[in-house]
Write an enzyme that holds these catalytic residues in place. Structure first.
Site, PDB file in Angstrom:
ATOM      1  N   ILE A 139       3.372  -6.933  13.968  1.00  0.00           N
ATOM      2  CA  ILE A 139       4.297  -8.035  14.283  1.00  0.00           C
ATOM      3  C   ILE A 139       5.284  -7.605  15.370  1.00  0.00           C
ATOM      4  O   ILE A 139       5.612  -8.365  16.288  1.00  0.00           O
ATOM      5  CB  ILE A 139       5.035  -8.503  13.011  1.00  0.00           C
ATOM      6  N   LEU A 158       4.732   5.834  15.238  1.00  0.00           N
ATOM      7  CA  LEU A 158       3.279   5.578  15.210  1.00  0.00           C
ATOM      8  C   LEU A 158       2.642   6.017  13.894  1.00  0.00           C
ATOM      9  O   LEU A 158       1.436   6.247  13.856  1.00  0.00           O
ATOM     10  CB  LEU A 158       2.567   6.220  16.409  1.00  0.00           C
ATOM     11  N   ASP A 164      11.235   8.911  14.098  1.00  0.00           N
ATOM     12  CA  ASP A 164      11.403   8.312  12.764  1.00  0.00           C
ATOM     13  C   ASP A 164      12.752   7.601  12.753  1.00  0.00           C
ATOM     14  O   ASP A 164      13.794   8.241  12.921  1.00  0.00           O
ATOM     15  CB  ASP A 164      11.370   9.459  11.740  1.00  0.00           C
ATOM     16  N   SER A 171       9.880 -10.840   3.324  1.00  0.00           N
ATOM     17  CA  SER A 171       8.518 -11.285   2.985  1.00  0.00           C
ATOM     18  C   SER A 171       8.555 -12.347   1.900  1.00  0.00           C
ATOM     19  O   SER A 171       9.416 -12.319   1.013  1.00  0.00           O
ATOM     20  CB  SER A 171       7.736 -10.074   2.484  1.00  0.00           C
ATOM     21  N   THR A 229       6.779 -12.269  -0.417  1.00  0.00           N
ATOM     22  CA  THR A 229       6.509 -11.537  -1.653  1.00  0.00           C
ATOM     23  C   THR A 229       7.739 -11.534  -2.577  1.00  0.00           C
ATOM     24  O   THR A 229       7.598 -11.387  -3.787  1.00  0.00           O
ATOM     25  CB  THR A 229       6.031 -10.096  -1.322  1.00  0.00           C
ATOM     26  N   TYR A 246       6.810  -2.480  -3.396  1.00  0.00           N
ATOM     27  CA  TYR A 246       6.996  -2.969  -2.023  1.00  0.00           C
ATOM     28  C   TYR A 246       7.883  -4.209  -2.025  1.00  0.00           C
ATOM     29  O   TYR A 246       8.848  -4.305  -1.255  1.00  0.00           O
ATOM     30  CB  TYR A 246       5.637  -3.281  -1.374  1.00  0.00           C
ATOM     31  N   LYS A 301      11.985  -5.148  -0.479  1.00  0.00           N
ATOM     32  CA  LYS A 301      12.470  -6.264   0.351  1.00  0.00           C
ATOM     33  C   LYS A 301      13.649  -6.964  -0.328  1.00  0.00           C
ATOM     34  O   LYS A 301      14.620  -7.355   0.339  1.00  0.00           O
ATOM     35  CB  LYS A 301      11.337  -7.257   0.632  1.00  0.00           C
ATOM     36  N   ASN A 303       1.954 -15.267   5.505  1.00  0.00           N
ATOM     37  CA  ASN A 303       0.830 -14.354   5.787  1.00  0.00           C
ATOM     38  C   ASN A 303       0.503 -14.340   7.283  1.00  0.00           C
ATOM     39  O   ASN A 303      -0.233 -15.204   7.763  1.00  0.00           O
ATOM     40  CB  ASN A 303      -0.398 -14.761   4.974  1.00  0.00           C
ATOM     41  N   ARG A 353      -2.718 -19.458   0.326  1.00  0.00           N
ATOM     42  CA  ARG A 353      -1.659 -18.775   1.069  1.00  0.00           C
ATOM     43  C   ARG A 353      -1.324 -19.582   2.321  1.00  0.00           C
ATOM     44  O   ARG A 353      -2.090 -20.427   2.762  1.00  0.00           O
ATOM     45  CB  ARG A 353      -2.123 -17.381   1.535  1.00  0.00           C
ATOM     46  N   GLY A 402      -2.253  -8.724 -10.039  1.00  0.00           N
ATOM     47  CA  GLY A 402      -0.971  -8.978  -9.366  1.00  0.00           C
ATOM     48  C   GLY A 402      -0.998 -10.126  -8.372  1.00  0.00           C
ATOM     49  O   GLY A 402       0.048 -10.493  -7.825  1.00  0.00           O
TER      50      GLY A 402
HETATM   51  P1  NAD Z   1       2.882  -2.421  10.786  1.00  0.00           P
HETATM   52  O1  NAD Z   1       2.611  -1.297   9.851  1.00  0.00           O
HETATM   53  O2  NAD Z   1       1.815  -2.854  11.710  1.00  0.00           O
HETATM   54  O3  NAD Z   1       4.170  -2.092  11.662  1.00  0.00           O
HETATM   55  C1  NAD Z   1       5.211  -1.295  11.183  1.00  0.00           C
HETATM   56  C2  NAD Z   1       5.482  -0.233  12.239  1.00  0.00           C
HETATM   57  O4  NAD Z   1       6.591   0.552  11.799  1.00  0.00           O
HETATM   58  C3  NAD Z   1       4.307   0.717  12.443  1.00  0.00           C
HETATM   59  O5  NAD Z   1       3.997   0.776  13.820  1.00  0.00           O
HETATM   60  C4  NAD Z   1       4.824   2.071  11.920  1.00  0.00           C
HETATM   61  O6  NAD Z   1       4.308   3.154  12.674  1.00  0.00           O
HETATM   62  C5  NAD Z   1       6.311   1.917  12.068  1.00  0.00           C
HETATM   63  N1  NAD Z   1       7.124   2.691  11.124  1.00  0.00           N
HETATM   64  C6  NAD Z   1       7.129   2.646   9.763  1.00  0.00           C
HETATM   65  N2  NAD Z   1       8.074   3.447   9.280  1.00  0.00           N
HETATM   66  C7  NAD Z   1       8.693   4.027  10.344  1.00  0.00           C
HETATM   67  C8  NAD Z   1       9.766   4.934  10.491  1.00  0.00           C
HETATM   68  N3  NAD Z   1      10.412   5.450   9.443  1.00  0.00           N
HETATM   69  N4  NAD Z   1      10.140   5.289  11.737  1.00  0.00           N
HETATM   70  C9  NAD Z   1       9.499   4.789  12.833  1.00  0.00           C
HETATM   71  N5  NAD Z   1       8.481   3.921  12.756  1.00  0.00           N
HETATM   72  C10 NAD Z   1       8.088   3.556  11.514  1.00  0.00           C
HETATM   73  O7  NAD Z   1       3.396  -3.642   9.889  1.00  0.00           O
HETATM   74  P2  NAD Z   1       3.656  -5.153  10.288  1.00  0.00           P
HETATM   75  O8  NAD Z   1       2.594  -5.980   9.640  1.00  0.00           O
HETATM   76  O9  NAD Z   1       3.899  -5.291  11.727  1.00  0.00           O
HETATM   77  O10 NAD Z   1       4.987  -5.422   9.467  1.00  0.00           O
HETATM   78  C11 NAD Z   1       6.257  -5.344  10.081  1.00  0.00           C
HETATM   79  C12 NAD Z   1       7.318  -5.700   9.064  1.00  0.00           C
HETATM   80  O11 NAD Z   1       7.062  -7.000   8.542  1.00  0.00           O
HETATM   81  C13 NAD Z   1       7.385  -4.778   7.868  1.00  0.00           C
HETATM   82  O12 NAD Z   1       8.746  -4.621   7.513  1.00  0.00           O
HETATM   83  C14 NAD Z   1       6.646  -5.529   6.792  1.00  0.00           C
HETATM   84  O13 NAD Z   1       7.081  -5.176   5.508  1.00  0.00           O
HETATM   85  C15 NAD Z   1       7.027  -6.957   7.135  1.00  0.00           C
HETATM   86  N6  NAD Z   1       6.065  -7.955   6.655  1.00  0.00           N
HETATM   87  C16 NAD Z   1       4.745  -7.849   7.016  1.00  0.00           C
HETATM   88  C17 NAD Z   1       3.829  -8.798   6.558  1.00  0.00           C
HETATM   89  C18 NAD Z   1       2.370  -8.683   6.879  1.00  0.00           C
HETATM   90  O14 NAD Z   1       1.554  -9.282   6.159  1.00  0.00           O
HETATM   91  N7  NAD Z   1       1.971  -7.998   7.923  1.00  0.00           N
HETATM   92  C19 NAD Z   1       4.274  -9.856   5.746  1.00  0.00           C
HETATM   93  C20 NAD Z   1       5.621  -9.929   5.412  1.00  0.00           C
HETATM   94  C21 NAD Z   1       6.519  -8.976   5.882  1.00  0.00           C
HETATM   95  C1  WQD Z   2      -4.725 -13.177   0.628  1.00  0.00           C
HETATM   96  C2  WQD Z   2      -5.729 -13.756  -0.354  1.00  0.00           C
HETATM   97  C3  WQD Z   2      -6.468 -12.181  -1.997  1.00  0.00           C
HETATM   98  C4  WQD Z   2      -8.745  -9.493   0.471  1.00  0.00           C
HETATM   99  C5  WQD Z   2       0.083  -9.599   1.105  1.00  0.00           C
HETATM  100  C6  WQD Z   2       1.305  -8.984   0.516  1.00  0.00           C
HETATM  101  C7  WQD Z   2       2.517  -9.763   0.923  1.00  0.00           C
HETATM  102  C8  WQD Z   2       2.583  -9.958   2.422  1.00  0.00           C
HETATM  103  C9  WQD Z   2       1.309 -10.501   2.958  1.00  0.00           C
HETATM  104  C10 WQD Z   2       3.896  -8.186   3.318  1.00  0.00           C
HETATM  105  C11 WQD Z   2      -5.473 -13.314  -1.799  1.00  0.00           C
HETATM  106  C12 WQD Z   2      -7.612 -12.645  -1.152  1.00  0.00           C
HETATM  107  C13 WQD Z   2      -7.949 -10.544   0.053  1.00  0.00           C
HETATM  108  C14 WQD Z   2     -10.125  -9.473   0.104  1.00  0.00           C
HETATM  109  C15 WQD Z   2      -9.813 -11.567  -1.028  1.00  0.00           C
HETATM  110  N1  WQD Z   2       2.789  -8.722   3.094  1.00  0.00           N
HETATM  111  N2  WQD Z   2      -8.480 -11.552  -0.696  1.00  0.00           N
HETATM  112  N3  WQD Z   2     -10.598 -10.534  -0.623  1.00  0.00           N
HETATM  113  O1  WQD Z   2      -1.818 -10.870  -1.135  1.00  0.00           O
HETATM  114  O2  WQD Z   2      -1.055 -12.984   0.018  1.00  0.00           O
HETATM  115  O3  WQD Z   2      -0.025 -10.904   0.612  1.00  0.00           O
HETATM  116  O4  WQD Z   2       0.221  -9.685   2.521  1.00  0.00           O
HETATM  117  O5  WQD Z   2       4.992  -8.557   2.997  1.00  0.00           O
HETATM  118  O6  WQD Z   2       3.602  -9.049   0.470  1.00  0.00           O
HETATM  119  O7  WQD Z   2       1.191  -9.026  -0.891  1.00  0.00           O
HETATM  120  O8  WQD Z   2      -2.356 -11.295   1.328  1.00  0.00           O
HETATM  121  O9  WQD Z   2      -4.279 -10.922   2.755  1.00  0.00           O
HETATM  122  O10 WQD Z   2      -3.959  -9.410   0.745  1.00  0.00           O
HETATM  123  O11 WQD Z   2      -4.634 -11.766   0.382  1.00  0.00           O
HETATM  124  O12 WQD Z   2     -10.301 -12.484  -1.698  1.00  0.00           O
HETATM  125  O13 WQD Z   2     -10.877  -8.559   0.429  1.00  0.00           O
HETATM  126  O14 WQD Z   2      -7.038 -13.239  -0.031  1.00  0.00           O
HETATM  127  O15 WQD Z   2      -6.846 -11.978  -3.334  1.00  0.00           O
HETATM  128  O16 WQD Z   2      -5.813 -14.368  -2.632  1.00  0.00           O
HETATM  129  P1  WQD Z   2      -1.345 -11.539   0.078  1.00  0.00           P
HETATM  130  P2  WQD Z   2      -3.825 -10.756   1.353  1.00  0.00           P
END
Ligand code: NAD
Ligand code: WQD
Length: 338
Positions: A13, A34, A59, A126, A128, A151, A155, A181, A233, A298
């Site tokens: 993101i 990274l 870091d 999130s 979540t 996790y 948050k 998502n 979702r 879960g």
């Molecule tokens: P990502 O893992 O692709 O990106 C996170 C980045 O942070 C990575 O490049 C990692 O190397 C870096 N990182 C982690 N800890 C670090 C540290 N201590 N110092 C320096 N770099 C560090 O994840 P993302 O999907 O881009 O998620 C970004 C944010 O959004 C996170 O806070 C995640 O919890 C939140 N989020 C993600 C999702 C999702 O589904 N992807 C959904 C809801 C919230």
């Molecule tokens: C989506 C749906 C699975 C994989 C997670 C985190 C949430 C947020 C987003 C960070 C569910 C189903 C998945 C597979 C499947 N991240 N599935 N087969 O669980 O909504 O959310 O990512 O904040 O905190 O919990 O996303 O992509 O894992 O699953 O059927 O191989 O797909 O069971 O119903 P989720 P997901």
């Protein structure tokens, strides 16, 4: 130009947000070690932006290293804090690692922002935090005590930490963004999601299955009380999500006085797992072999966003739909050449 520190800016993101920040005239500065990304993301950003973004490989929970970055960068307008661990299953196995990185990095940043009077913070939260909401679509006022994984609780705690810091520091403005998502990739396919090992999330698993890297997708249960029995979702294109961060910064800049607001970032629409799989296959004209498996421990049955607040207060809505996101996710997968 207004400088924005983007922790986790080499991640999924964060990297897309770096693109949107640049388009809007901000100067993003990536801080990422990274640990969950690769140098290819910086190269991809360079290709998209036409210039290498500013990048510190450290870091961000290391206070001395972060202070030195801020000394180098000088006047900083704001921080967008993406850096965190994000795998739900891993957080159950390694809770201390999750609490330490996710909360520790935020605590360090807030202390340094306070020290330097950096006025704007955007924090990645999130959906979540809602667990399984009692009513759908879920709005920001829903209780956030059912996060259901370490996790998720990081948050919940981080959101509270930001609220407490804002209460103590009237000059600090903050926005807590609850992503639903995020899926898809930049339309150029130069940046996207890099899952480690076997993807836990649906769309990366689907793209790897379509690419032949995985034999079959396992659909986690089809006996839920939803239209086709599979979980629902709210899948949002990462470019829409990225743009919301720029909108949130602009909104904070217009505010006078202390600000700490939470916003849902979703499309407002729910899709089932089977709708995602079938739409992916149709849009990209590829097969996605799958089988129905048991429920995943879960999992919540259904969650999607009430987007009223983000639309009315921020003036933000999504430009992309599920089809766009699944097309871009597939183009990114193919660009990886594996
Ligand atoms: P990502 O893992 O692709 O990106 C996170 C980045 O942070 C990575 O490049 C990692 O190397 C870096 N990182 C982690 N800890 C670090 C540290 N201590 N110092 C320096 N770099 C560090 O994840 P993302 O999907 O881009 O998620 C970004 C944010 O959004 C996170 O806070 C995640 O919890 C939140 N989020 C993600 C999702 C999702 O589904 N992807 C959904 C809801 C919230
Ligand atoms: C989506 C749906 C699975 C994989 C997670 C985190 C949430 C947020 C987003 C960070 C569910 C189903 C998945 C597979 C499947 N991240 N599935 N087969 O669980 O909504 O959310 O990512 O904040 O905190 O919990 O996303 O992509 O894992 O699953 O059927 O191989 O797909 O069971 O119903 P989720 P997901």
């Amino acid at each position: 130009m207004k400088k924005i520190i983007v922790t986790g800016g080499a991640g999924f993101i964060g990297s897309h947000t770096v693109v949107e920040l640049t388009s809007a005239g901000y100067e993003p500065v990536i801080v990422d070690d990274l640990r969950n990304s690769e140098a290819r993301m910086i190269d991809g950003l360079t290709a998209i932006l036409g210039v290498r973004p500013r990048f510190h490989r450290i870091d961000c929970a290391d206070e001395a290293a972060m202070r030195s970055v801020l000394n180098t960068e000088g006047d900083v307008h704001g921080v967008i804090h993406f850096a965190a661990y994000k795998a739900v299953g891993e957080s159950v196995a390694e809770p201390a690692m999750y609490y330490r990185n996710n909360i520790g990095s935020l605590a360090v940043l807030l202390a340094l922002m306070n020290e330097r009077a950096i006025p704007h913070l955007v924090f990645s939260s999130s959906c979540t935090v809602y667990g399984q909401p009692t009513s759908l679509p879920v709005n920001e006022a829903a209780p956030d005590r059912n996060a259901s994984s370490p996790y998720g609780y990081t948050k919940v705690v981080c959101e509270q930490l930001v609220r407490d810091q804002c209460a103590a520091t009237p000059e600090l403005k903050a926005v807590l963004l609850r992503y639903f998502n995020p899926i898809g990739a930049h339309p150029s396919a130069r940046i996207g999601e890099l899952p480690r090992g076997v993807p836990g999330n649906l769309v990366p698993f689907v793209t790897q299955t379509a690419a032949g890297l995985r034999g079959k997708l396992r659909v986690n249960g089809n006996d839920y009380a939803t239209s086709d029995g599979t979980c629902v979702r709210d899948y949002i294109h990462v470019m829409d999500l990225a743009r919301a961060h720029v909108v949130a910064l602009g909104w904070m800049e217009q505010r006078t006085g202390s600000t700490c607001e939470v916003f849902n970032l979703g499309t407002g629409r729910g899709n089932t797992v089977m709708e995602v799989v079938n739409t992916f296959a149709e849009v990209n004209a590829v097969d996605v072999p799958y089988e129905i498996g048991p429920r995943r421990a879960g999992d919540v049955e259904a969650v999607y966003a009430d987007t009223t607040k983000s639309r009315e207060v921020l003036g933000w809505t999504c430009d992309h739909d599920l089809r766009d996101a699944l097309r871009d996710a597939w183009n990114w997968q193919r660009s990886l050449g594996n």
